[in-house]
Write a protein that holds these residues in place. Structure first.
Motif, mmCIF file in Angstrom:
data_model
loop_
_atom_site.group_PDB
_atom_site.id
_atom_site.type_symbol
_atom_site.label_atom_id
_atom_site.label_comp_id
_atom_site.label_asym_id
_atom_site.label_seq_id
_atom_site.Cartn_x
_atom_site.Cartn_y
_atom_site.Cartn_z
ATOM 1 N N THR A 91 -11.168 -7.231 -7.972
ATOM 2 C CA THR A 91 -10.755 -7.598 -9.321
ATOM 3 C C THR A 91 -11.912 -7.343 -10.271
ATOM 4 O OG1 THR A 91 -9.343 -9.363 -8.454
ATOM 5 C CG2 THR A 91 -9.877 -9.464 -10.786
ATOM 6 N N ASP A 92 -11.623 -6.678 -11.375
ATOM 7 C CA ASP A 92 -12.589 -6.521 -12.457
ATOM 8 C C ASP A 92 -12.208 -7.516 -13.542
ATOM 9 O OD1 ASP A 92 -13.693 -4.370 -11.101
ATOM 10 O OD2 ASP A 92 -12.529 -2.887 -12.208
ATOM 11 N N TYR A 93 -13.121 -8.421 -13.862
ATOM 12 C CA TYR A 93 -12.883 -9.406 -14.908
ATOM 13 C C TYR A 93 -13.444 -8.839 -16.203
ATOM 14 C CZ TYR A 93 -11.866 -12.394 -10.970
ATOM 15 O OH TYR A 93 -11.314 -12.918 -9.832
ATOM 16 N N LEU A 94 -12.570 -8.573 -17.160
ATOM 17 C CA LEU A 94 -12.963 -7.875 -18.377
ATOM 18 C C LEU A 94 -13.207 -8.814 -19.555
ATOM 19 C CD1 LEU A 94 -10.322 -5.036 -18.009
ATOM 20 C CD2 LEU A 94 -12.709 -5.028 -17.226
ATOM 21 N N GLY A 112 2.103 5.618 1.025
ATOM 22 C CA GLY A 112 2.241 6.401 2.248
ATOM 23 C C GLY A 112 2.934 5.599 3.329
ATOM 24 N N LYS A 113 3.111 6.231 4.477
ATOM 25 C CA LYS A 113 3.738 5.549 5.610
ATOM 26 C C LYS A 113 2.823 4.469 6.174
ATOM 27 C CE LYS A 113 6.554 9.452 7.098
ATOM 28 N NZ LYS A 113 6.815 10.410 8.168
ATOM 29 N N ARG A 114 1.519 4.722 6.095
ATOM 30 C CA ARG A 114 0.557 3.778 6.683
ATOM 31 C C ARG A 114 -0.252 3.005 5.650
ATOM 32 N NH1 ARG A 114 -1.574 7.729 11.441
ATOM 33 N NH2 ARG A 114 0.396 7.782 12.571
ATOM 34 N N ILE A 115 -0.670 3.680 4.589
ATOM 35 C CA ILE A 115 -1.546 3.071 3.591
ATOM 36 C C ILE A 115 -0.967 3.279 2.192
ATOM 37 C CG2 ILE A 115 -3.877 3.085 2.575
ATOM 38 C CD1 ILE A 115 -3.904 2.179 5.480
ATOM 39 N N SER A 116 -1.071 2.257 1.355
ATOM 40 C CA SER A 116 -0.681 2.366 -0.049
ATOM 41 C C SER A 116 -1.821 1.853 -0.920
ATOM 42 C CB SER A 116 0.588 1.565 -0.331
ATOM 43 O OG SER A 116 1.684 2.175 0.313
ATOM 44 N N HIS A 117 -1.866 2.338 -2.158
ATOM 45 C CA HIS A 117 -2.869 1.927 -3.123
ATOM 46 C C HIS A 117 -2.134 1.496 -4.389
ATOM 47 C CE1 HIS A 117 -6.321 3.066 -6.025
ATOM 48 N NE2 HIS A 117 -6.443 1.826 -5.628
ATOM 49 N N VAL A 118 -2.354 0.244 -4.790
ATOM 50 C CA VAL A 118 -1.650 -0.326 -5.943
ATOM 51 C C VAL A 118 -2.670 -0.950 -6.889
ATOM 52 C CG1 VAL A 118 0.171 -1.936 -6.672
ATOM 53 C CG2 VAL A 118 0.293 -0.852 -4.412
ATOM 54 N N THR A 119 -2.421 -0.803 -8.202
ATOM 55 C CA THR A 119 -3.269 -1.433 -9.209
ATOM 56 C C THR A 119 -2.438 -2.426 -10.018
ATOM 57 O OG1 THR A 119 -2.836 0.269 -10.875
ATOM 58 C CG2 THR A 119 -4.739 0.613 -9.420
ATOM 59 N N ALA A 120 -3.132 -3.366 -10.652
ATOM 60 C CA ALA A 120 -2.486 -4.342 -11.530
ATOM 61 C C ALA A 120 -3.377 -4.575 -12.738
ATOM 62 C CB ALA A 120 -2.245 -5.653 -10.797
ATOM 63 N N THR A 121 -2.766 -4.662 -13.894
ATOM 64 C CA THR A 121 -3.475 -4.933 -15.139
ATOM 65 C C THR A 121 -2.929 -6.227 -15.732
ATOM 66 O OG1 THR A 121 -3.693 -2.560 -15.528
ATOM 67 C CG2 THR A 121 -4.088 -4.007 -17.406
ATOM 68 N N MET A 122 -3.821 -7.112 -16.130
ATOM 69 C CA MET A 122 -3.443 -8.421 -16.681
ATOM 70 C C MET A 122 -3.912 -8.524 -18.120
ATOM 71 S SD MET A 122 -4.583 -12.074 -15.125
ATOM 72 C CE MET A 122 -4.187 -13.635 -15.881
ATOM 73 N N TRP A 123 -3.053 -9.064 -18.990
ATOM 74 C CA TRP A 123 -3.400 -9.276 -20.391
ATOM 75 C C TRP A 123 -2.764 -10.576 -20.868
ATOM 76 C CZ3 TRP A 123 0.340 -6.003 -18.699
ATOM 77 C CH2 TRP A 123 1.622 -6.162 -19.214
ATOM 78 N N ILE A 131 -7.422 -8.442 -19.733
ATOM 79 C CA ILE A 131 -8.478 -9.401 -19.394
ATOM 80 C C ILE A 131 -8.955 -9.199 -17.958
ATOM 81 C CG2 ILE A 131 -7.645 -11.095 -21.068
ATOM 82 C CD1 ILE A 131 -6.677 -12.765 -18.601
ATOM 83 N N ALA A 132 -8.136 -8.531 -17.130
ATOM 84 C CA ALA A 132 -8.534 -8.268 -15.741
ATOM 85 C C ALA A 132 -7.747 -7.071 -15.202
ATOM 86 C CB ALA A 132 -8.288 -9.500 -14.872
ATOM 87 N N PHE A 133 -8.368 -6.423 -14.228
ATOM 88 C CA PHE A 133 -7.763 -5.262 -13.578
ATOM 89 C C PHE A 133 -8.046 -5.390 -12.088
ATOM 90 C CE2 PHE A 133 -8.060 -0.943 -11.882
ATOM 91 C CZ PHE A 133 -6.861 -0.404 -12.333
ATOM 92 N N ALA A 134 -7.027 -5.134 -11.263
ATOM 93 C CA ALA A 134 -7.207 -5.250 -9.810
ATOM 94 C C ALA A 134 -6.706 -3.991 -9.123
ATOM 95 C CB ALA A 134 -6.451 -6.464 -9.279
ATOM 96 N N ARG A 135 -7.287 -3.721 -7.962
ATOM 97 C CA ARG A 135 -6.839 -2.600 -7.135
ATOM 98 C C ARG A 135 -6.842 -3.061 -5.691
ATOM 99 N NH1 ARG A 135 -11.595 -2.304 -8.759
ATOM 100 N NH2 ARG A 135 -11.297 -1.164 -10.681
ATOM 101 N N ALA A 136 -5.867 -2.547 -4.945
ATOM 102 C CA ALA A 136 -5.765 -2.935 -3.537
ATOM 103 C C ALA A 136 -5.306 -1.755 -2.695
ATOM 104 C CB ALA A 136 -4.777 -4.087 -3.377
ATOM 105 N N HIS A 137 -5.906 -1.653 -1.523
ATOM 106 C CA HIS A 137 -5.425 -0.748 -0.481
ATOM 107 C C HIS A 137 -4.720 -1.644 0.517
ATOM 108 C CE1 HIS A 137 -8.624 1.864 -2.102
ATOM 109 N NE2 HIS A 137 -7.771 2.819 -1.766
ATOM 110 N N LEU A 138 -3.515 -1.242 0.897
ATOM 111 C CA LEU A 138 -2.709 -2.078 1.772
ATOM 112 C C LEU A 138 -2.192 -1.271 2.959
ATOM 113 C CD1 LEU A 138 -1.603 -2.654 -1.483
ATOM 114 C CD2 LEU A 138 -1.148 -4.756 -0.281
#
Length: 145
Positions: A91-94, A112-123, A131-138
Motif C-alpha cells: 500500500t502506498d499512503y499518499l 492468468g491461470k496461476r497468477i493475477s495482478h490487481v491494483t486499487a485506488t482509494m479516494w 489518498i492511497a494506492f495498493a497493488r497485489a499479486h495473487l
C-alpha cells in the motif's frame, strides 16, 4: 472531478460480509458509480480514526479496506468461488484519510491461470486526488477437473 456518486448493491454487500468477515467489521459497501463501474465504499465511522489529533483514518484500516476490495473484485471479475491467495501486497499512503466516507476502484492488470495482478485506488472527496494506492499479486485458486 465531481464528488463520487455511490449506488449501493445490498446483495453484493451481504455476500462480501459473509465471504470476508473483516468486510462486515468495517462496514465495507459494494455498488457502482454513475458510469456503472464497480465501486467500493468505506462509510466513515468514529472507530476508524487512528490519529485523534488530526483526525485521520488508521493506516491499517486503509490497507485492510484496499486488500479486501482487491480480493472481492478479483473474485467477481474472474467468477471465483474462493479467494485467491495473496503472494505480495503493498500500500502506498499518499494523503491522510480524513473523517469522511472513502471510495475505491480496482483494476486487473493481469489475470492468468496461476497468477493475477490487481491494483486499487482509494479516494475521498475527489477521485483524481487519491489518498492511497495498493497493488497485489495473487495466486489463483486451483480449478477442479
Amino acid at each position: 472531478m465531481n464528488p463520487t456518486i455511490f449506488q449501493p448493491d445490498e446483495q453484493l454487500t451481504i455476500q462480501a460480509h459473509q465471504r470476508i468477515p473483516y468486510c462486515a467489521a468495517i462496514n465495507l459497501q459494494i455498488g457502482t458509480d454513475s458510469l456503472n463501474k464497480r465501486l467500493y465504499s468505506l462509510p466513515f465511522a468514529r472507530q476508524n480514526i487512528g490519529n485523534i489529533f488530526l483526525p485521520a483514518l488508521h493506516g491499517g484500516l486503509i490497507g485492510g479496506f484496499l486488500q479486501s476490495c482487491i480480493s472481492l473484485y478479483l473474485m467477481e471479475q474472474q467468477n471465483l468461488q474462493e479467494s485467491a491467495q495473496i503472494i505480495d501486497y503493498s500500500t502506498d499512503y499518499l494523503l491522510s484519510g480524513k473523517p469522511v466516507d472513502s471510495y475505491a476502484q480496482c483494476e486487473i492488470m493481469h489475470a492468468g491461470k496461476r497468477i493475477s495482478h490487481v491494483t486499487a485506488t482509494m479516494w475521498q472527496t475527489q477521485s483524481d486526488k487519491p489518498i492511497a494506492f495498493a497493488r497485489a499479486h495473487l495466486q489463483m485458486p486451483a480449478i477442479a477437473n
